[in-house]
Scaffold this active site. Structure first.
Site, PDB file in Angstrom:
ATOM      1  N   HIS A  90       0.857  -1.185   0.000  1.00  0.00           N
ATOM      2  CA  HIS A  90       0.000   0.000   0.000  1.00  0.00           C
ATOM      3  C   HIS A  90       0.895   1.238   0.000  1.00  0.00           C
ATOM      4  O   HIS A  90       1.711   1.430   0.904  1.00  0.00           O
ATOM      5  CB  HIS A  90      -0.934   0.001   1.206  1.00  0.00           C
ATOM      6  CG  HIS A  90      -2.030  -1.018   1.092  1.00  0.00           C
ATOM      7  ND1 HIS A  90      -2.559  -1.683   2.172  1.00  0.00           N
ATOM      8  CD2 HIS A  90      -2.696  -1.489  -0.002  1.00  0.00           C
ATOM      9  CE1 HIS A  90      -3.506  -2.518   1.740  1.00  0.00           C
ATOM     10  NE2 HIS A  90      -3.596  -2.421   0.435  1.00  0.00           N
ATOM     11  N   GLU A  93       1.743   3.756   3.027  1.00  0.00           N
ATOM     12  CA  GLU A  93       2.254   3.233   4.291  1.00  0.00           C
ATOM     13  C   GLU A  93       3.786   3.262   4.277  1.00  0.00           C
ATOM     14  O   GLU A  93       4.458   2.246   4.253  1.00  0.00           O
ATOM     15  CB  GLU A  93       1.676   1.825   4.507  1.00  0.00           C
ATOM     16  CG  GLU A  93       0.148   1.873   4.580  1.00  0.00           C
ATOM     17  CD  GLU A  93      -0.547   0.517   4.529  1.00  0.00           C
ATOM     18  OE1 GLU A  93       0.136  -0.515   4.604  1.00  0.00           O
ATOM     19  OE2 GLU A  93      -1.787   0.507   4.404  1.00  0.00           O
ATOM     20  N   ARG A 148      -3.157   4.788  -2.097  1.00  0.00           N
ATOM     21  CA  ARG A 148      -3.041   3.435  -1.543  1.00  0.00           C
ATOM     22  C   ARG A 148      -2.772   2.380  -2.620  1.00  0.00           C
ATOM     23  O   ARG A 148      -1.981   1.461  -2.421  1.00  0.00           O
ATOM     24  CB  ARG A 148      -4.365   3.122  -0.842  1.00  0.00           C
ATOM     25  CG  ARG A 148      -4.623   1.675  -0.470  1.00  0.00           C
ATOM     26  CD  ARG A 148      -6.031   1.564   0.108  1.00  0.00           C
ATOM     27  NE  ARG A 148      -6.474   0.209   0.367  1.00  0.00           N
ATOM     28  CZ  ARG A 148      -6.324  -0.428   1.531  1.00  0.00           C
ATOM     29  NH1 ARG A 148      -5.701   0.153   2.519  1.00  0.00           N
ATOM     30  NH2 ARG A 148      -6.775  -1.646   1.690  1.00  0.00           N
ATOM     31  N   HIS A 218       2.771  -3.677   6.831  1.00  0.00           N
ATOM     32  CA  HIS A 218       1.807  -2.600   6.564  1.00  0.00           C
ATOM     33  C   HIS A 218       1.847  -1.584   7.712  1.00  0.00           C
ATOM     34  O   HIS A 218       2.518  -1.770   8.706  1.00  0.00           O
ATOM     35  CB  HIS A 218       0.382  -3.166   6.517  1.00  0.00           C
ATOM     36  CG  HIS A 218       0.059  -3.993   5.309  1.00  0.00           C
ATOM     37  ND1 HIS A 218      -0.949  -3.680   4.448  1.00  0.00           N
ATOM     38  CD2 HIS A 218       0.610  -5.129   4.821  1.00  0.00           C
ATOM     39  CE1 HIS A 218      -1.024  -4.568   3.479  1.00  0.00           C
ATOM     40  NE2 HIS A 218      -0.088  -5.479   3.686  1.00  0.00           N
ATOM     41  N   GLU A 292       0.824  -4.733  11.124  1.00  0.00           N
ATOM     42  CA  GLU A 292       0.297  -3.369  11.009  1.00  0.00           C
ATOM     43  C   GLU A 292       1.060  -2.531  12.024  1.00  0.00           C
ATOM     44  O   GLU A 292       0.811  -2.618  13.228  1.00  0.00           O
ATOM     45  CB  GLU A 292      -1.211  -3.322  11.294  1.00  0.00           C
ATOM     46  CG  GLU A 292      -2.062  -4.114  10.314  1.00  0.00           C
ATOM     47  CD  GLU A 292      -2.243  -3.426   8.967  1.00  0.00           C
ATOM     48  OE1 GLU A 292      -1.693  -2.316   8.776  1.00  0.00           O
ATOM     49  OE2 GLU A 292      -2.927  -3.994   8.108  1.00  0.00           O
TER      50      GLU A 292
END
Lengths: 334, 22
Positions: A90, A93, A148, A218, A292
Site C-alpha cells: 500500500h 504506508e 493506496r 503494513h 500493522e
C-alpha cells in the site's frame, strides 16, 4: 535470474532524491526515501555485500518500472529454508519500506558478531522486497500522499489503481473488497490481474517448497494478523500461529512498551478477501503474518520520521522472535 | 519541487476517524 540495475541520472524526472548521499555509511535509515533513493540503496547493498546479497529482477510494474528483491544468503552447502518479506504493497504506508531497509541493514551489520543473527543466517535465506507497489509509492511522493492502490487505469482511463492486497487469488473479491474502481479496495478485474501481484505470486509459487515464513509489512494499527481475512474459519496451525505471534508481540512490547494485538484479520480487524497473507497460507506457506505497524491512529499513515527508529527497533524484535521459532521448528534438527 | 508532498489530503485524512483501511 540475477540482474544488476544501475540507476541513471534523470531516469525518473518526477522522482529525484531529496537528499544527496554517496555511500551506504551515509544512508539515513531514520528518514523516508524516494523510490530513486531506494533503487540506489538496493544497488549499493548488493555491491557492498557481494558475498551475502544479490539483487534479482522480479517483474515489471504497470508503469514499466522494474521490481527487484534482495536475496540475503550466507554461502553454505546445507539445504536452507527461506523467509519472504515484502513492504509497501500500500503506497501511503511509508513506514513499511523504511522497515524493510532497516531489517536488511540490521541483518548485514550484525550477522558476523551477533550469535542470534549468525545462527539464523546459517540456516535461513531471506527474500526482501522493499517496495512492492512502486508506481503507487512514487505517486504518493509526487501527487497524493495518501494514495493506496497501484496505478493501472480502468474504466477507459477514468479511474486508476487496484488494491494489490485485494488482488490475490484467495477467495478473490468475495468480502471486504469492491469491484468499483473508484473504491479504495478495488480488487482489480480478476484474481492476479495486476502485474505486481503476478510477479510476487509467480515467484512465491516457484519457491513455495522452501519458503516457511511469509511476512508482509503494513501500517497502521498495532496488529500482528494471521490468516484468514476472507473467512472466519481457522488455518490448520491456528494455535501455533497465535502462540508464535503472541510471543512476537511480547518481544515487541518489551522494547518500547507498544501493545500489539494478535489474531486473525477477520477476528480482530475486519474481513477482507484477496490478501497476500491469506493466499500465502493457502499455497502452503505455514507461517504467514501481516504486521500493522506502530501507530494507534494518532498519525495514521503519516507517521513522523521521529517515529521510524523506535518503530523499526520494536518491529525488529518481533520479527526476530518469529524467526527464532521458525528456526527451532525447521532448522534445529538439521 | 517535483517531489513535494501533497498536503491537502493529509489534512483531510486527519478528519477521518480511526480505523481507516489498513
Amino acid at each position: 535470474y540475477e540482474m544488476r540495475f544501475v540507476p541513471q541520472d534523470g531516469q525518473e524526472d518526477v522522482d529525484k532524491p531529496l537528499s544527496s548521499w554517496r555511500t551506504l555509511e551515509n544512508y539515513s535509515y531514520d528518514k523516508y526515501h524516494s523510490m530513486t533513493e531506494i533503487y540506489q540503496w538496493m544497488y549499493q547493498i548488493g555491491e557492498r555485500y557481494t558475498d551475502m546479497v544479490t539483487q534479482h529482477f522480479l517483474g515489471m510494474t504497470y508503469e514499466s518500472r522494474p521490481m527487484y528483491y534482495l536475496k540475503i544468503s550466507q554461502p553454505s552447502s546445507n539445504p536452507k529454508k527461506s523467509i519472504w518479506m515484502d513492504c509497501g504493497i500500500h503506497a501511503r504506508e511509508w513506514i513499511a519500506p523504511a522497515f524493510c531497509q532497516w531489517f536488511v541493514k540490521e541483518i548485514l551489520q550484525n550477522y558476523q558478531h551477533d550469535s542470534r543473527m549468525s545462527r539464523l543466517l546459517n540456516s535461513l535465506d531471506f527474500y526482501v522486497l522493499p517496495v512492492l507497489n512502486i508506481d503507487g509509492y512514487i505517486y504518493s511522493w509526487t501527487t497524493d500522499r495518501l494514495w493506496r492502490k497501484s496505478r493501472s487505469p480502468h474504466d477507459n482511463g477514468t479511474c486508476f489503481g487496484s488494491d494489490l492486497n485485494r488482488n490475490f487469488n484467495a477467495s478473490w473479491c468475495s468480502i471486504g473488497a469492491s469491484k468499483n474502481c473508484q473504491d479504495l479496495t478495488f480488487c482489480g478485474t480478476g484474481p492476479m490481474s495486476e502485474p505486481e501481484t503476478k510477479a510476487v505470486a509467480s515467484f512465491l509459487e516457484s519457491q513455495k517448497e522452501n519458503i516457511v515464513c511469509f511476512l508482509t509489512i503494513h501500517s497502521y494499527g498495532q496488529y500482528i494478523l494471521l490468516p484468514y481475512g476472507y473467512t472466519s474459519n481457522k488455518p490448520s496451525n491456528y494455535e501455533e500461529l497465535i502462540q508464535v505471534g503472541q510471543k512476537a508481540a511480547n518481544a515487541l512490547k518489551a522494547k518500547h512498551g507498544t501493545n500489539y494485538r494478535v489474531g486473525s484479520s477477520a477476528d480482530i480487524l475486519y474481513s477482507s478477501s484477496g490478501s497476500s497473507r491469506d493466499w500465502a497460507r493457502d499455497i502452503g506457506i505455514p507461517f504467514s503474518y501481516t504486521f500493522e505497524l506502530r501507530d494507534n491512529g494518532t498519525y495514521g499513515f503519516v507517521l513522523p520520521e521521529t517515529q521510524i527508529q523506535p518503530t523499526c527497533e520494536e518491529t525488529m524484535e518481533a520479527v526476530l522472535s518469529i524467526l527464532d521459532d521458525v528456526y527451532t521448528k525447521y532448522c534445529l534438527s538439521n | 519541487s517535483a517531489e513535494k508532498v501533497a498536503f491537502l489530503p493529509v489534512l483531510l485524512f486527519l478528519l477521518v476517524p480511526f480505523p481507516a483501511l489498513l
